[in-house]
Design a protein around this motif. Structure first.
Motif, PDB file in Angstrom:
ATOM      1  N   ILE A 377     116.401 -61.421  61.689  1.00  0.00           N
ATOM      2  CA  ILE A 377     116.309 -62.735  62.328  1.00  0.00           C
ATOM      3  C   ILE A 377     117.706 -63.339  62.338  1.00  0.00           C
ATOM      4  O   ILE A 377     118.349 -63.481  61.282  1.00  0.00           O
ATOM      5  CB  ILE A 377     115.339 -63.665  61.579  1.00  0.00           C
ATOM      6  N   ILE A 378     118.197 -63.685  63.529  1.00  0.00           N
ATOM      7  CA  ILE A 378     119.552 -64.222  63.642  1.00  0.00           C
ATOM      8  C   ILE A 378     119.531 -65.567  64.364  1.00  0.00           C
ATOM      9  O   ILE A 378     118.567 -65.911  65.052  1.00  0.00           O
ATOM     10  CB  ILE A 378     120.500 -63.244  64.380  1.00  0.00           C
ATOM     11  N   GLU A 379     120.618 -66.294  64.179  1.00  0.00           N
ATOM     12  CA  GLU A 379     120.809 -67.574  64.845  1.00  0.00           C
ATOM     13  C   GLU A 379     122.112 -67.507  65.631  1.00  0.00           C
ATOM     14  O   GLU A 379     123.159 -67.204  65.067  1.00  0.00           O
ATOM     15  CB  GLU A 379     120.880 -68.701  63.810  1.00  0.00           C
ATOM     16  N   VAL A 380     122.020 -67.768  66.933  1.00  0.00           N
ATOM     17  CA  VAL A 380     123.198 -67.781  67.801  1.00  0.00           C
ATOM     18  C   VAL A 380     123.610 -69.230  68.009  1.00  0.00           C
ATOM     19  O   VAL A 380     122.813 -70.045  68.499  1.00  0.00           O
ATOM     20  CB  VAL A 380     122.914 -67.104  69.157  1.00  0.00           C
ATOM     21  N   GLN A 381     124.830 -69.564  67.610  1.00  0.00           N
ATOM     22  CA  GLN A 381     125.340 -70.926  67.766  1.00  0.00           C
ATOM     23  C   GLN A 381     126.341 -70.959  68.915  1.00  0.00           C
ATOM     24  O   GLN A 381     127.281 -70.163  68.964  1.00  0.00           O
ATOM     25  CB  GLN A 381     126.021 -71.404  66.478  1.00  0.00           C
ATOM     26  N   ARG A 382     126.131 -71.918  69.847  1.00  0.00           N
ATOM     27  CA  ARG A 382     127.020 -72.053  71.009  1.00  0.00           C
ATOM     28  C   ARG A 382     127.523 -73.486  71.086  1.00  0.00           C
ATOM     29  O   ARG A 382     126.793 -74.438  70.793  1.00  0.00           O
ATOM     30  CB  ARG A 382     126.273 -71.691  72.289  1.00  0.00           C
ATOM     31  N   GLU A 383     128.793 -73.587  71.494  1.00  0.00           N
ATOM     32  CA  GLU A 383     129.344 -74.943  71.667  1.00  0.00           C
ATOM     33  C   GLU A 383     128.728 -75.574  72.917  1.00  0.00           C
ATOM     34  O   GLU A 383     128.319 -74.874  73.845  1.00  0.00           O
ATOM     35  CB  GLU A 383     130.874 -74.912  71.731  1.00  0.00           C
TER      36      GLU A 383
END
Length: 912
Positions: A377-383
């Motif tokens: 399970i991953i979390e993708v963080q975008r500006e």
């Protein structure tokens, strides 16, 4: 009336910090003062037209209250110096204020030197200021008719100090609210000096107040003729920049996308801009007056940089909240072209990354993309501040880990069944464990309870679950069993483990012995017996030596109300009859606990009481007497007082005991002299003391509980306390003392300021319990709970059940609805175990001085008759400005402060 302004001095002339915003909107983008030397008209030399400083003004030191604002405007080119000086305390003249307003509005391009001669004849200003004043008249910032009536007999119009009322007009007009202000001219301002405010100024003052831009000074006055200093005015314009759309060529505001040694990268209007920084670059944050550090600048936060040619002269964090969005999903695989594929719910999505994207595991450690396993399970963080929405981080929230490593135990959570370790690389990891976890040390199987922070270990992980932990060194551990024997020289101990095997352990030189009800217990107080010995928990150090022995159970049997038949002082054999006239024989020894109405009982002293017919309570193991108590008193609740038959009945345990009296017994009640039986009632808890022959009541002591604050600890275990401002003292050497958590303490561990519940037997303290005091701000409240923000910043939601007391403004209320958000409270438990909130008294004052010898502060008197200006400080007074903790020594003359007091003692000081 003081304008809202955070200033450590000159508060009587202060202009509001929010008024800064008003000033900023009105003034736009101007310099601080005149930049020419006009001496021909008798004016003082203002500020010469010198370039913006590259270093500090010599009269603006690091830490000066207006440093942030002066230097921001200076580096923006709005403020110019005069031979390295700023002269922050000088009063601002009208021509300087107008000039600053024009420049701050960035209207210098509209100046026309040909209009200089168009000024009214009485509006004499320096040649440098003429075009600025002319433009101000044209823009309506000042009224030509009003200014034509100004008295200029003592000084020229331009050199006249700008008054508070005049500044208010200038700023309200700059907000384009001139008509709105005039509509309020027929209304009183409500200030005590309302008559001193001009009729044409009242509407402007009213509007400033209604906009929450201004407040009163001492005595609810506006002080319309008070002046404004240069430092104050600089601060107002600086703060006002956030309220205007005015831009400056060398000021960039954007989002941080890069932080490297010596460089900050901002995205400004969609373009990346690099700024060089060094050790002398000043850093500030929007909500603080004091300098920050480079570490306060975080990625993806909003930052303003003042500088040119790629160099940052001033850096301010405008919004510390990172501007990112997150998408959570299940990792599928990495794709060509710097992309990854993940499942978000049932949808398959792809996300791009680049060399700047950070890959982080669930413990916050940097990893490579190849370290992420499928189905993690991953979390993708975008500006969120550019159209590209670049991926800034990919974080593993839960993934499959298989590894073996060395490390150190950091934390063990038995409730969550997790163990946190610091691995060989120095990174912190946390793994779950289950009942199959194998923990060993030198071929011995250990338990999770044996894992202590700091223990060196080897560990293996499979499918993200800890499988084995091998202790690399001895650790403290605990074992339980039955105490069989203490060695003759008290250096060894033999016990039977709960599993049934006998073991011997070495004792440290002075092992701690804990027995409930026995203060300062020793090895001699322990009961050893192969069958009925004490049930103990032993603490072992890394050398397998016993450091602590805690009795967790005893097999002793009680026998109450027995009658002595005989006692042999040579053999120490005691023969008694129980309540059924059945005989029993016991042996007394040096370990037998004795009680016969003396503070220092001895066996020799007890023997004189062991005569035929004497009543005793005792406990025993086998034929060994563990304790012998001569019955000289009964403890219980009154069930009947028969004054006609002269007898008192007490319910003690499960039996009712009735004792006669011949003459009225002494009645002892704490804090009440001359008490009698008439002061007692059914249900009262009492101690009934018997006469020498155990046949009549001699004294009845009422058991009460009272709450005090410890004032001082004196000699011989005597303490001085106060309650409701009344001071008293008593000895606690014979009382049982416990701390906030119920732990046993000694009298020397009591400290001034402790809140204590004292249980009295008549006038004698029998038990002292330290009460937990929580000082905090109420941040939320409902019918069953209160959320408190403590002085250390921690927030706690406290469930409140049962009775509650709220002491507020001299009244005791019984509902949580009496509390309001923002109240400062002291939360404690009252003597009846009800939750009590005492709401602190609030006072707004101006700081004068600190008396370190007397540990008190002095504040400015509101009138000459005011005698309430000296306040004692609590032992741990909380001084702060917002969330920044201060020392009381940092407060300065005229600081605006809010005091929170309990019993006229300051517990919190909030600097405004």
């Amino acid at each position: 009336m003081t304008f809202k302004y955070n200033h450590t001095s000159h508060s009587k002339k202060v202009v509001s910090a929010v008024l800064a915003g008003m000033m900023a909107l009105s003034a736009g983008g101007a310099a601080m003062a005149a930049e020419s030397t006009e001496t021909g008209q008798g004016q003082t030399a203002a500020i010469t037209n010198t370039a913006a400083p590259t270093g500090l003004f010599s009269d603006i030191k690091v830490g000066y209250w207006a440093e942030k604002h002066v230097y921001k405007l200076a580096y923006q080119g709005i403020l110019l110096g005069n031979n390295g000086l700023f002269r922050p305390g000088d009063a601002v003249t009208q021509q300087e204020a107008v000039t600053m307003a024009i420049r701050f509005m960035n209207q210098e391009g509209q100046l026309n030197t040909d209009t200089a001669a168009a000024l009214p004849t009485n509006m004499e200003v320096g040649n440098y200021f003429k075009p600025y004043v002319a433009l101000a008249l044209q823009l309506g910032l000042i009224d030509k008719t009003e200014e034509s009536t100004v008295d200029v007999s003592k000084t020229s119009w331009g050199q006249k100090p700008a008054s508070r009322e005049w500044i208010t007009k200038l700023l309200i007009r700059s907000l384009d609210k001139d008509a709105e202000a005039k509509a309020q001219n027929n209304q009183s301002t409500g200030f005590a000096d309302n008559a001193s405010i001009s009729e044409s100024g009242k509407g402007y003052v009213n509007l400033a107040v209604s906009l929450d831009l201004a407040k009163g000074v001492e005595g609810n006055k506006f002080n319309p003729t008070g002046s404004v200093t240069r430092a104050q005015l600089a601060t107002f314009f600086s703060r006002g920049e956030s309220l205007t759309d005015t831009t400056y060529p060398n000021t960039s505001t954007g989002y941080v996308t890069g932080l490297k040694d010596g460089q900050i990268t901002l995205v400004v209007d969609g373009k990346a801009v690099n700024f060089a920084v060094n050790s002398s670059t000043p850093y500030f944050t929007k909500d603080s007056e004091t300098r920050a550090s480079a570490t306060d600048v975080k990625l993806y936060t909003k930052v303003m940089v003042v500088g040119s040619a790629g160099g940052a002269s001033y850096v301010e964090v405008v919004d510390a909240t990172p501007q990112v969005e997150s998408v959570e999903g299940t990792f599928a695989r990495s794709l060509s072209g710097n992309k990854i594929g993940i499942f978000v719910g049932e949808n398959y999505e792809t996300y791009s990354y680049d060399e700047a994207t950070a890959f982080i595991d669930q413990n916050g450690n940097a990893i490579k993309l190849s370290d992420i396993t499928a189905d993690s399970i991953i979390e993708v963080q975008r500006e969120t501040f550019t159209a590209d929405k670049k991926t800034v981080a990919i974080r593993v929230k839960s993934g499959i880990v298989n590894k073996s490593d060395n490390g150190v135990i950091a934390e063990v959570s038995t409730s969550g069944k997790t163990i946190k370790l610091v691995n060989a690389a120095g990174a912190t990891e946390q793994f779950a464990y289950n009942d199959n976890l194998l923990i060993t040390y030198q071929n011995r199987i250990m338990s999770v309870a044996d894992l202590k922070a700091g223990s060196a270990v080897k560990y293996t992980v499979k499918d993200s679950v800890l499988q084995t932990i091998t202790l690399s060194q001895g650790v403290e551990q605990s074992v339980r069993g039955t105490l069989v024997e203490i060695g003759g020289n008290q250096s060894t101990l033999t016990f039977k483990r709960e599993g049934g095997s006998l073991e011997a352990k070495l004792l440290t030189e002075k092992p701690e012995v804990i027995i409930n009800g026995i203060q300062d217990a020793t090895l001699n107080d322990l009961i050893t017996d192969a069958t009925n010995g004490d049930q103990v928990e032993l603490s072992l150090n890394s050398d397998d030596q016993v450091t602590r022995i805690q009795v967790i159970g005893r097999q002793m049997e009680p026998m109450n109300g027995v009658t002595v038949v005989s006692y042999n002082s040579k053999t120490k054999v005691l023969t008694v009859l129980d309540n059924n006239k059945k005989p029993f024989v016991f042996t007394l020894d040096e370990k037998t606990k004795l009680d016969y109405n003396t503070t220092k009982p001895t066996l020799a002293g007890l023997e004189s009481f062991l005569n035929d017919g004497r009543k005793l309570d005792l406990t025993y193991v086998g034929t060994r007497a563990l304790s012998v108590k001569v019955i000289y008193k009964y403890e219980g609740t009154i069930s009947n007082i028969d004054t006609t038959g002269r007898k008192i009945s007490v319910l003690s345990g499960n039996q009712t005991i009735t004792v006669p009296y011949t003459t009225a017994p002494t009645v002892e009640i704490y804090n009440k002299s001359g008490a009698s039986l008439g002061d007692l009632k059914i249900g009262d808890k009492v101690t009934v003391t018997l006469g020498a022959n155990q046949d009549v009541v001699q004294k009845v002591a009422l058991n009460t509980v009272a709450q005090f604050e410890v004032v001082a600890l004196e000699a011989n275990s005597r303490i001085r306390v106060k309650s409701d401002l009344l001071t008293s003292q008593f000895y606690v050497d014979q009382a049982t003392l416990t701390g906030e958590s119920g732990q046993t303490i000694t009298p020397s561990q009591l400290t001034a300021g402790n809140l204590i519940n004292v249980t009295f037997e008549g006038a004698t303290p029998k038990a002292v319990q330290v009460v937990k005091r929580t000082l905090a701000e109420v941040t939320a409240v409902d019918a069953s709970s209160v959320t408190l923000k403590q002085f250390n910043g921690q927030t706690e939601t406290v469930p409140v059940s049962g009775s509650v007391k709220v002491v507020k403004s001299g009244s005791t209320l019984t509902s949580l609805s009496s509390l309001t958000v923002g109240d400062r409270v002291e939360m404690t438990k009252d003597t009846d175990n009800s939750t009590r909130f005492r709401v602190l008294t609030v006072m707004s004052k101006q700081f004068w001085s600190y008396d370190g010898v007397g540990n008190q502060i002095l504040v400015k008197r509101e009138t000459t008759a005011d005698t309430n200006y000296r306040f004692a400080l609590g032992s741990s007074v909380f001084v702060h400005h917002g969330d920044n903790t201060l020392s009381v020594q940092s407060l300065r003359d005229n600081d605006n402060i809010v005091l929170y007091l309990l019993n006229n003692v300051i517990l919190e000081i909030q600097k405004q």
